[in-house]
Enzyme design. Structure first.
Site, PDB file in Angstrom:
ATOM      1  N   HIS A   1      25.092 -95.629 -15.766  1.00  0.00           N
ATOM      2  CA  HIS A   1      25.703 -95.206 -17.031  1.00  0.00           C
ATOM      3  C   HIS A   1      26.832 -94.213 -16.785  1.00  0.00           C
ATOM      4  O   HIS A   1      27.048 -93.298 -17.566  1.00  0.00           O
ATOM      5  CB  HIS A   1      24.635 -94.620 -17.965  1.00  0.00           C
ATOM      6  CG  HIS A   1      23.674 -95.662 -18.445  1.00  0.00           C
ATOM      7  ND1 HIS A   1      23.946 -96.491 -19.508  1.00  0.00           N
ATOM      8  CD2 HIS A   1      22.458 -96.037 -17.980  1.00  0.00           C
ATOM      9  CE1 HIS A   1      22.936 -97.327 -19.688  1.00  0.00           C
ATOM     10  NE2 HIS A   1      22.024 -97.070 -18.772  1.00  0.00           N
TER      11      HIS A   1
ATOM     12  N   SER B   1      20.089 -92.467 -19.321  1.00  0.00           N
ATOM     13  CA  SER B   1      20.411 -93.488 -20.319  1.00  0.00           C
ATOM     14  C   SER B   1      19.808 -93.228 -21.691  1.00  0.00           C
ATOM     15  O   SER B   1      20.316 -93.716 -22.683  1.00  0.00           O
ATOM     16  CB  SER B   1      19.957 -94.856 -19.818  1.00  0.00           C
ATOM     17  OG  SER B   1      18.563 -94.853 -19.610  1.00  0.00           O
TER      18      SER B   1
ATOM     19  N   LYS C   1      27.270-103.274 -16.482  1.00  0.00           N
ATOM     20  CA  LYS C   1      27.579-102.452 -17.657  1.00  0.00           C
ATOM     21  C   LYS C   1      29.103-102.354 -17.794  1.00  0.00           C
ATOM     22  O   LYS C   1      29.730-103.288 -18.260  1.00  0.00           O
ATOM     23  CB  LYS C   1      26.865-101.099 -17.561  1.00  0.00           C
ATOM     24  CG  LYS C   1      25.342-101.277 -17.674  1.00  0.00           C
ATOM     25  CD  LYS C   1      24.587 -99.984 -17.667  1.00  0.00           C
ATOM     26  CE  LYS C   1      23.127-100.161 -18.025  1.00  0.00           C
ATOM     27  NZ  LYS C   1      22.341-101.036 -17.155  1.00  0.00           N
TER      28      LYS C   1
END
Length: 399
Positions: free
Chosen positions: A214, A186, A245
């Site tokens: 991610h 990240s 996310k």
């Protein structure tokens, strides 16, 4: 109830040190929904947002919001309970099946966050007879999860396959070896060399665990993640990821992998056993986000061109962007104060970005981390690059 004067002094001096080091984190307050354009409290509207993990723009997608409202109305605000007592609804089971199908795994288990999924997995799976080998730049939640387990701990140099191999050789004396890595890191936007990791795992009879927070939803041709991107979906044993996310942006995390492992987590994983069930509204968002991704790979693919545009224009302007083809685009500046003042100046120009410095990243590696979303327009991206160029010249970060 106050606190003793001595403790108050200690806390105040610690806070002073943080301010003095230029690493104080202030929270900007948003008075609109999350998206590429924001309104900040006390500030103007139309602020361009380049620092959310909202990679696919689904956190304010009308269908995702509608699914959330429907789940809220049908299944209530929350369950006031943990899963095994009276906190499992049909939607939880459906979402778990959907996650497993999305990742092409046998089963999945939901958590309140991926931090919880990472806190739950290592302790339940590994004993003092086992070994865990972890990349030194793994996310804080993986580090904490590993701390909780009693396995023998090895930390290998970041993405360094020679070091990993040496440590795997040393770990042969243990019963089970688990290699743990972020799929995409990240802070740097770099991608773990999963092909090589899986080859080493095969050679030394180890299992592979990846944290895909991610990557899930937008890496790989269908957004399945790093393992799809690198063609090793059948070689990675365990995936932990987030619903907070790309998959709707609300909250929640999960583990997906072999059924016996998931069954064991339901029996043994402390964050699962002792935390409230995921709220129905959150389940509704995530479920719809997965539907959208499984219907079409267009959303996942829209990310790549946007990322490419930003990276190539920033590089042409003279900036150093770390990482590889990932929507996390760290603009490397080195100096903590430079990163902070540039980020502040960017906001004055209507671009919301955040400077990162120690202890979030190593000393001398300060940066402004820019994150591209599929819902940024080309104009948004160009405006961001122009502002960076202007601010960079002003502060001497560019010639």
């Amino acid at each position: 109830g106050g606190i003793p004067a001595q403790l108050r002094r200690r806390l105040e001096s610690e806070l002073e040190d943080i301010r003095g080091a230029g690493t104080w984190k202030s929270e900007r307050i948003i008075s609109s929904r999350q998206g590429p354009h924001l309104r900040l409290e006390g500030g103007g509207a139309g602020i361009l947002n380049f620092c959310a993990n909202n990679y696919l723009g689904l956190s304010s997608h009308p269908e995702v919001i509608r699914a959330s409202v429907e789940a809220l109305e049908k299944f209530g605000a929350g369950l006031s309970s943990v899963r095994f007592i009276c906190g499992t609804q049909s939607i939880h089971k459906d979402l778990e099946k959907k996650i497993a199908r999305f990742h092409q795994r046998e089963d999945a288990i939901l958590y309140a966050s991926c931090f919880d999924a990472n806190a739950g997995i290592f302790e339940a799976l590994l004993t003092p007879e086992d070994a865990v080998l972890s990349d030194e730049l793994n996310h804080a939640s993986i580090i904490d999860g590993i701390r909780l387990c009693k396995a023998n701990k090895y930390r290998y140099k970041h993405m360094d396959m020679q070091d990993l191999e040496a440590k795997l050789q040393d770990a042969q004396k243990h019963r089970l070896r688990l290699v743990a890595t972020d799929g995409a890191f990240s802070m740097d936007g770099d991608i773990a060399p999963l092909r090589e990791i899986c080859q080493l795992a095969q050679k030394y009879d180890a299992l592979v665990f990846i944290d895909e927070c991610h990557a899930t939803g937008f890496l790989g041709p269908n957004g399945r993640g790093t393992d799809e991107l690198l063609g090793v979906m059948d070689k990675v044993t365990i995936i932990n990821s987030t619903l907070g996310k790309a998959l709707g942006g609300a909250a929640g995390g999960y583990t997906t992998g072999p059924k016996p492992l998931i069954d064991l987590l339901r029996q043994r994983s402390r964050p699962y056993l002792f935390s409230n069930s995921l709220p129905p509204a959150v389940v509704g968002c995530a479920s719809k986000a997965l539907d959208l991704l499984m219907e079409s790979n267009a959303i996942a693919q829209s990310m790549a061109a946007k990322t490419q545009r930003f990276r190539s224009k920033m590089t042409a302007a003279g900036f150093t962007i770390s990482g590889k083809d990932h929507p996390i685009c760290p603009v490397m500046l080195g100096d903590a104060r430079l990163a902070a003042v540039m980020a502040e100046d960017m906001l004055n120009r209507g671009i919301y970005v955040i400077g990162f410095s120690y202890p979030v990243v190593p000393k001398g590696k300060a940066r402004i981390r820019v994150q591209i979303s599929a819902v940024h327009s080309d104009e948004d991206i160009d405006r961001c690059v122009d502002a960076f160029t202007e601010v960079g010249r002003k502060h001497g970060a560019l010639p």
